[in-house]
Design an enzyme around this catalytic site. Structure first.
Site, short mmCIF file in Angstrom:
data_model
loop_
_atom_site.label_atom_id
_atom_site.label_comp_id
_atom_site.label_asym_id
_atom_site.label_seq_id
_atom_site.Cartn_x
_atom_site.Cartn_y
_atom_site.Cartn_z
N ARG A 4 0.87 -1.18 0.00
CA ARG A 4 0.00 0.00 0.00
C ARG A 4 0.90 1.23 0.00
O ARG A 4 1.76 1.38 0.87
CB ARG A 4 -0.90 -0.01 1.24
CG ARG A 4 -1.72 1.27 1.47
CD ARG A 4 -2.79 1.40 0.41
NE ARG A 4 -3.86 2.31 0.79
CZ ARG A 4 -3.81 3.64 0.71
NH1 ARG A 4 -2.71 4.24 0.29
NH2 ARG A 4 -4.85 4.36 1.03
N GLU A 56 -11.36 5.48 -5.83
CA GLU A 56 -11.69 4.06 -5.80
C GLU A 56 -12.17 3.53 -7.15
O GLU A 56 -12.86 4.23 -7.90
CB GLU A 56 -12.79 3.81 -4.76
CG GLU A 56 -12.37 4.10 -3.33
CD GLU A 56 -11.36 3.09 -2.82
OE1 GLU A 56 -11.66 1.89 -2.82
OE2 GLU A 56 -10.26 3.52 -2.43
N ARG A 116 -1.35 -6.00 4.12
CA ARG A 116 -0.43 -5.31 3.21
C ARG A 116 0.65 -4.63 4.04
O ARG A 116 0.52 -4.52 5.25
CB ARG A 116 -1.19 -4.26 2.38
CG ARG A 116 -2.35 -4.81 1.59
CD ARG A 116 -3.12 -3.72 0.85
NE ARG A 116 -3.71 -2.74 1.76
CZ ARG A 116 -4.58 -1.80 1.39
NH1 ARG A 116 -4.97 -1.73 0.13
NH2 ARG A 116 -5.06 -0.94 2.27
#
EC number: 3.1.-.-
Length: 282
Positions: A144, A152, A192
């Site tokens: 990330r 998004e 992540r």
């Protein structure tokens, strides 16, 4: 006492022999004792100082040190990390990870195949990065990008946000199949690792991907309740200055900032979460 006249001299000799005490019981301890003495004598006779001579000692020390050094180098720099959850806490805020991008999932996250040592370790010319889904399964690190929040894409039944496709396309073109270096900070709740990412477009000119997205107006500063991760105050200031300049120039998603229905990625996600919660309660 005189022997009887019929007793021969041979019989006398046999009697003398039979009357001798048996020595078998004494022979074994004598042999063990002698063997022990022989070993002690051999040990004492060995010149152990021969092994301390420089001609023998120096090569031994060098060989042992070389082996230990090679093991340490392999463990520290050449051991491949399969997934983000396998990253040691000692890496966080201390080390970077070099790898090749295998997929881009959204405008601010992607996956890499860890290639420790890079080209010097043979990656790209002696060792190949796998390409099939089967080979890559459970073998990629999910990253990330630190400090930024991109619009998004449509997923999980949610619609796409304006500039979501543009951000994803830009990131894909910049990263897919390229070598990147990620300075890792911490894991997040989605397994992540949050990291500042540098992509190598040319050999000696790495580009800060998060900073470039802010400059292009394809992401905003990441704002979170628990605090955003930037990698330090200097990095945060650099990112905020880049966002302010893109906003001033009306680049990317900032073009529609004057519109009443404009939403930042954070506002969009908050609204979607509220809608999902409303559906769940009915």
């Amino acid at each position: 006492m005189r022997w009887l006249f019929w007793t021969s001299e041979n019989d006398k000799d046999e009697c003398k022999c039979n009357n001798k005490p048996s020595s078998n019981s004494d022979e074994k301890p004598s042999i063990i004792l002698n063997s022990s003495k022989d070993w002690n004598a051999l040990s004492n006779a060995t010149n152990w100082s021969h092994f301390l001579e420089p001609s023998n000692l120096i090569p031994t020390v060098l060989l042992t040190s070389g082996i230990l050094f090679a093991v340490r180098i392999h463990r520290r720099y050449l051991r491949r990390i399969p997934e983000a959850t396998n990253i040691s806490p000692s890496y966080l805020r201390q080390r970077s990870i070099l790898g090749k991008v295998t997929s881009v999932g959204d405008g601010d996250n992607f996956r890499i195949y860890h290639t420790p040592g890079g080209m010097l370790a043979g990656w790209g010319w002696l060792r190949k990065v796998p390409t099939s889904k089967k080979e890559l399964k459970n073998n990629t690190i999910h990253i990330r990008i630190a400090g930024v929040d991109a619009p998004e894409l449509a997923h999980f039944g949610r619609p796409s946000q304006p500039f979501g496709e543009e951000a994803h396309t830009w990131l894909t073109n910049r990263l897919i199949g390229r070598r990147i270096r990620a300075y890792v900070y911490r894991p997040d709740q989605y397994s992540r690792v949050v990291a500042t990412v540098y992509a190598y477009r040319f050999l000696f000119f790495p580009q800060d991907i998060g900073l470039q997205m802010l400059r292009e107006g394809l992401a905003t500063i990441y704002e979170a309740k628990s605090g955003a991760e930037f990698g330090g105050p200097k990095q945060e200031k650099k990112y905020r200055d880049a966002e302010a300049l893109a906003k001033k120039k009306g680049k990317g998603l900032w073009k529609a900032k004057a519109s009443s229905d404009w939403e930042s990625p954070r506002d969009f996600k908050s609204r979607m979460n509220a809608i999902d919660q409303g559906k769940g309660s009915t």
